[in-house]
Design a protein around this motif. Structure first.
Motif, mmCIF file in Angstrom:
data_model
loop_
_atom_site.group_PDB
_atom_site.id
_atom_site.type_symbol
_atom_site.label_atom_id
_atom_site.label_comp_id
_atom_site.label_asym_id
_atom_site.label_seq_id
_atom_site.Cartn_x
_atom_site.Cartn_y
_atom_site.Cartn_z
ATOM 1 N N PRO A 1 36.601 32.728 34.773
ATOM 2 C CA PRO A 1 36.866 33.525 35.979
ATOM 3 C C PRO A 1 37.599 34.820 35.595
ATOM 4 N N GLY A 2 37.217 35.905 36.245
ATOM 5 C CA GLY A 2 37.845 37.201 35.981
ATOM 6 C C GLY A 2 37.173 37.992 34.873
ATOM 7 N N THR A 3 36.150 37.415 34.241
ATOM 8 C CA THR A 3 35.433 38.123 33.178
ATOM 9 C C THR A 3 34.655 39.291 33.760
ATOM 10 N N ASN A 4 34.677 40.429 33.053
ATOM 11 C CA ASN A 4 33.890 41.573 33.513
ATOM 12 C C ASN A 4 32.545 41.591 32.782
ATOM 13 N N ILE A 5 31.690 42.530 33.164
ATOM 14 C CA ILE A 5 30.355 42.597 32.579
ATOM 15 C C ILE A 5 30.438 42.800 31.068
ATOM 16 N N GLN A 6 31.340 43.681 30.603
ATOM 17 C CA GLN A 6 31.471 43.911 29.162
ATOM 18 C C GLN A 6 31.816 42.611 28.442
ATOM 19 N N GLY A 7 32.741 41.840 28.982
ATOM 20 C CA GLY A 7 33.120 40.568 28.383
ATOM 21 C C GLY A 7 31.969 39.580 28.353
ATOM 22 N N ALA A 8 31.181 39.549 29.418
ATOM 23 C CA ALA A 8 30.033 38.646 29.470
ATOM 24 C C ALA A 8 28.989 39.045 28.429
ATOM 25 N N GLY B 1 20.499 43.838 40.478
ATOM 26 C CA GLY B 1 19.563 44.885 40.851
ATOM 27 C C GLY B 1 20.164 46.238 41.163
ATOM 28 N N THR B 2 21.486 46.383 41.042
ATOM 29 C CA THR B 2 22.154 47.645 41.346
ATOM 30 C C THR B 2 22.946 48.095 40.130
ATOM 31 N N GLY B 3 22.881 49.384 39.810
ATOM 32 C CA GLY B 3 23.644 49.914 38.677
ATOM 33 C C GLY B 3 25.108 49.510 38.786
ATOM 34 N N SER B 4 25.717 49.218 37.655
ATOM 35 C CA SER B 4 27.085 48.719 37.675
ATOM 36 C C SER B 4 27.840 49.199 36.450
ATOM 37 N N SER B 5 29.157 49.277 36.586
ATOM 38 C CA SER B 5 29.996 49.643 35.444
ATOM 39 C C SER B 5 30.302 48.379 34.637
ATOM 40 N N LEU B 6 30.615 48.581 33.381
ATOM 41 C CA LEU B 6 30.930 47.462 32.500
ATOM 42 C C LEU B 6 32.231 46.773 32.897
ATOM 43 N N SER B 7 33.064 47.447 33.677
ATOM 44 C CA SER B 7 34.349 46.864 34.081
ATOM 45 C C SER B 7 34.250 46.005 35.341
ATOM 46 N N ALA B 8 33.063 45.960 35.967
ATOM 47 C CA ALA B 8 32.889 45.155 37.185
ATOM 48 C C ALA B 8 33.007 43.672 36.862
ATOM 49 N N GLU B 9 33.706 42.952 37.725
ATOM 50 C CA GLU B 9 33.891 41.509 37.522
ATOM 51 C C GLU B 9 32.602 40.756 37.814
ATOM 52 N N VAL B 10 32.324 39.749 36.994
ATOM 53 C CA VAL B 10 31.138 38.918 37.175
ATOM 54 C C VAL B 10 31.524 37.702 38.009
ATOM 55 N N VAL B 11 30.633 37.309 38.918
ATOM 56 C CA VAL B 11 30.864 36.100 39.704
ATOM 57 C C VAL B 11 29.669 35.153 39.513
ATOM 58 N N GLU B 12 29.843 33.915 39.914
ATOM 59 C CA GLU B 12 28.808 32.906 39.732
ATOM 60 C C GLU B 12 27.474 33.378 40.303
ATOM 61 N N ASN B 13 26.399 33.118 39.569
ATOM 62 C CA ASN B 13 25.020 33.442 39.939
ATOM 63 C C ASN B 13 24.665 34.923 39.849
ATOM 64 N N ASP B 14 25.541 35.766 39.283
ATOM 65 C CA ASP B 14 25.182 37.161 39.055
ATOM 66 C C ASP B 14 24.055 37.230 38.037
ATOM 67 N N VAL B 15 23.215 38.230 38.190
ATOM 68 C CA VAL B 15 22.162 38.510 37.213
ATOM 69 C C VAL B 15 22.470 39.878 36.631
ATOM 70 N N ILE B 16 22.720 39.916 35.321
ATOM 71 C CA ILE B 16 23.033 41.159 34.620
ATOM 72 C C ILE B 16 21.801 41.569 33.827
ATOM 73 N N MET B 17 21.373 42.806 34.024
ATOM 74 C CA MET B 17 20.225 43.319 33.276
ATOM 75 C C MET B 17 20.682 44.474 32.399
#
Length: 64
Positions: free
Chosen positions: A14-21, A38-54
């Motif tokens: 919990p609390g991991t951001n996109i860069q960490g993932a 499906g939406t552009g995002s910064s690497l610092s955005a927090e990831v939550v359950e079921n997110d899809v990162i492309m």
């Protein structure tokens, strides 16, 4: 049709951001376009359950 690498499912704390993932998955975002759900995002955005990162190569337009 699906082209490219297959998706991977990873668990992150919990609390991991996109860069960490991405680091956890061994994926570099250098020179790439990153989107979350499906939406552009910064690497610092927090990831939550079921997110899809492309992570895709950046595409730029040119003159015709």
């Amino acid at each position: 049709m699906k082209v490219g690498s297959a998706a991977r499912t990873i668990d992150v704390a919990p609390g991991t951001n996109i860069q960490g993932a991405l680091d956890n998955a061994g994926i570099s975002a250098e020179g790439m376009q990153v989107s979350r759900n499906g939406t552009g995002s910064s690497l610092s955005a927090e990831v939550v359950e079921n997110d899809v990162i492309m992570v895709n190569p950046k595409v730029t337009g040119g003159a015709r």
